[in-house]
Design an enzyme around this catalytic site. Structure first.
Site, PDB file in Angstrom:
ATOM      1  N   ASP A 119       0.861  -1.182   0.000  1.00 38.61           N
ATOM      2  CA  ASP A 119       0.000   0.000   0.000  1.00 38.61           C
ATOM      3  C   ASP A 119       0.896   1.229   0.000  1.00 38.61           C
ATOM      4  O   ASP A 119       1.920   1.256   0.701  1.00 38.61           O
ATOM      5  CB  ASP A 119      -0.908   0.020   1.235  1.00 38.61           C
ATOM      6  CG  ASP A 119      -2.132   0.898   1.031  1.00 38.61           C
ATOM      7  OD1 ASP A 119      -1.949   2.059   0.619  1.00 38.61           O
ATOM      8  OD2 ASP A 119      -3.246   0.425   1.269  1.00 38.61           O
TER       9      ASP A 119
ATOM     10  N   ARG B  24      -2.834   3.747   6.107  1.00 35.99           N
ATOM     11  CA  ARG B  24      -3.586   2.493   5.961  1.00 35.99           C
ATOM     12  C   ARG B  24      -2.740   1.297   6.376  1.00 35.99           C
ATOM     13  O   ARG B  24      -3.246   0.326   6.939  1.00 35.99           O
ATOM     14  CB  ARG B  24      -4.090   2.346   4.521  1.00 35.99           C
ATOM     15  CG  ARG B  24      -5.282   3.223   4.192  1.00 35.99           C
ATOM     16  CD  ARG B  24      -5.971   2.744   2.919  1.00 35.99           C
ATOM     17  NE  ARG B  24      -5.140   2.965   1.749  1.00 35.99           N
ATOM     18  CZ  ARG B  24      -5.255   4.005   0.929  1.00 35.99           C
ATOM     19  NH1 ARG B  24      -6.153   4.931   1.180  1.00 35.99           N
ATOM     20  NH2 ARG B  24      -4.490   4.133  -0.137  1.00 35.99           N
TER      21      ARG B  24
ATOM     22  N   ASP C 294      -7.278  -5.466  -4.366  1.00 32.56           N
ATOM     23  CA  ASP C 294      -8.315  -4.530  -3.929  1.00 32.56           C
ATOM     24  C   ASP C 294      -7.846  -3.116  -4.277  1.00 32.56           C
ATOM     25  O   ASP C 294      -7.380  -2.378  -3.419  1.00 32.56           O
ATOM     26  CB  ASP C 294      -8.517  -4.687  -2.416  1.00 32.56           C
ATOM     27  CG  ASP C 294      -9.665  -3.840  -1.892  1.00 32.56           C
ATOM     28  OD1 ASP C 294     -10.503  -3.437  -2.718  1.00 32.56           O
ATOM     29  OD2 ASP C 294      -9.711  -3.572  -0.686  1.00 32.56           O
TER      30      ASP C 294
ATOM     31  N   CYS D  97     -15.201  -1.609  -4.170  1.00 35.97           N
ATOM     32  CA  CYS D  97     -16.411  -1.150  -3.495  1.00 35.97           C
ATOM     33  C   CYS D  97     -17.137  -0.166  -4.413  1.00 35.97           C
ATOM     34  O   CYS D  97     -17.654   0.854  -3.978  1.00 35.97           O
ATOM     35  CB  CYS D  97     -16.090  -0.523  -2.141  1.00 35.97           C
ATOM     36  SG  CYS D  97     -14.768   0.694  -2.189  1.00 35.97           S
TER      37      CYS D  97
END
Length: 433
Positions: free
Chosen positions: A223, A228, A270, A324
């Site tokens: 990441d 995060r 993701d 998402c």
């Protein structure tokens, strides 16, 4: 009388702490009683809203020395007023910084629950059910630390009524009070009524109720956002996961041929997305629910590169692609293009065939993907596709496969035999960027 009591309480607190509390909101606020009184008046207007946010965020439970009236003023200024900028906030700013993210999230959740997008609308609209507010509270049992039966027994001892495995979504919609079910599709997933708050529950605090796969192999997580990564490290530690290696790196810059990653067999991809399936994000970030065409094209281009890059890992057997987002450009279109670029190498496999909401029929096999939304599945909005490497037909001759150098083959075999016992396959996870 409540208004005067609130003002008197705050003013008394200011008077007793001159100097140390100067700059609570703005330094001038406490040099001008009228300004402070106006602030208290606005706080009082939003009293019920602030009560709901403060309670759901657990602010007073965490900060036992913070008086309720003062907490309201602070939270009002943080969420609904001018905010704390520069040196404003004084001694209270560190306290608010610790709870800022949770307070903002609870305010966004309240807006979703009441079906409004503006702060002012909270004053005029009574709480009314909407699709997002009816989404149950899903709780996955962390089998690294406990088992489903023990978790169920714990809740039953606390006065919850266990209703067994649900048979349909209607069973989930009908959940009320202190009742809970076992999810009809996913094992070890408990379902509680909508708005059930388990953030302070002992099992959650101990990491027993966190989503986590089996603690085998090794997880590489990438990441570019240090914040995060820090959150991920905290959650992994709480869940008892010790086999994860976190890296603040660009996944696209990672070489699949690197010796560390050559044995990676599973990837969870993701990538950054528009977040159009996240109701709370649409409220917190105006326009996030309806991304522009240009933004969608840019995101889809990045997602396509990330997916095709992930499919080049030499030992990859299966990949989960998830977003998402509800946008076809970020979901079905990206998967279709990646499959076309890897024709004959990877294929789509059905994701939870009993799941009611499937991928859009934009290309053959898209129905094997999974979609979700508050309206159709009582969940947040998201998309999932599983790509699996196509097995090499058994009719392919061994002679057609490239042979290793004659001298290297024996050494490689010996190393393989020596490393085989107890050495699990590696895994990789790519976080949002």
């Amino acid at each position: 009388m409540a208004l005067y009591a609130t003002a008197a309480s705050v003013l008394a607190g200011v008077e007793s702490r001159r100097g140390s509390i100067k700059g609570l909101v703005y330094a001038s606020s406490f040099q001008n009683v009228k300004q402070l009184y106006a602030l208290v008046c606005e706080t009082q207007r939003y009293s019920s809203v602030l009560d709901a946010v403060i309670t759901s965020a657990g602010l007073l439970r965490a900060e036992k020395k913070l008086r309720p009236h003062l907490a309201k003023v602070l939270v009002y200024e943080l969420l609904l007023g001018k905010g704390f900028k520069g040196g404003s906030g004084g001694r209270w700013k560190p306290l608010l910084d610790r709870h800022q993210a949770r307070l903002k999230a609870e305010l966004a959740r309240l807006k979703v629950h009441r079906g409004v997008s503006k702060n002012e609308d909270l004053l005029q609209v009574e709480s009314k059910p909407g699709p997002a507010s009816q989404v149950p509270r899903f709780v996955r049992v962390n089998t690294l630390k406990t088992c489903c039966d023990d978790a169920v027994d714990y809740f039953k001892r606390q006065g919850f009524s266990y209703q067994g495995r649900a048979s349909s979504l209607e069973d989930l919609r009908a959940l009320k009070g202190k009742c809970f079910l076992l999810d009809p599709l996913l094992p070890e997933l408990l379902v509680f009524p909508a708005q059930t708050d388990l953030h302070d529950h002992p099992l959650y605090q101990a990491g027993h109720l966190i989503l986590q796969d089996k603690n085998q192999g090794k997880i590489f997580a990438f990441d570019l956002d240090a914040g995060r990564l820090a959150s991920m490290a905290t959650l992994l530690a709480r869940a008892g996961v010790s086999c994860c290696e976190l890296a603040e790196e660009d996944f696209l810059a990672i070489s699949p041929s690197d010796q560390r990653y050559r044995q990676v067999q599973y990837i969870l991809l993701d990538p950054s997305c528009s977040g159009s399936g996240m109701a709370t994000r649409r409220l917190e970030e105006p326009g996030a629910g309806t991304p522009s065409k240009a933004r969608l094209q840019a995101l889809a281009g990045f997602q396509r590169r990330a997916l095709c890059h992930a499919l080049t890992f030499p030992s990859l057997q299966r990949l989960v692609y998830s977003t998402c987002s509800l946008c076809q450009e970020e979901n079905e279109d990206v998967v279709r293009d990646a499959l076309q670029q890897n024709s004959g190498t990877f294929r789509l496999v059905p994701v939870l065939p009993s799941w009611p909401h499937r991928g859009l029929g934009t290309f053959p096999g898209a129905e094997r993907c999974l979609r979700a939304s508050p309206e159709t599945t009582l969940t947040g909005g998201f998309f999932v596709a599983v790509l699996e490497r196509v097995e090499v037909p058994s009719s392919v001759s061994r002679a057609e496969a490239p042979a290793p150098p004659p001298e290297a083959a024996p050494r490689r075999k010996r190393r393989r035999r020596a490393a085989a016992p107890g050495v699990p396959p590696g895994t990789e996870q790519e976080g949002k960027r």
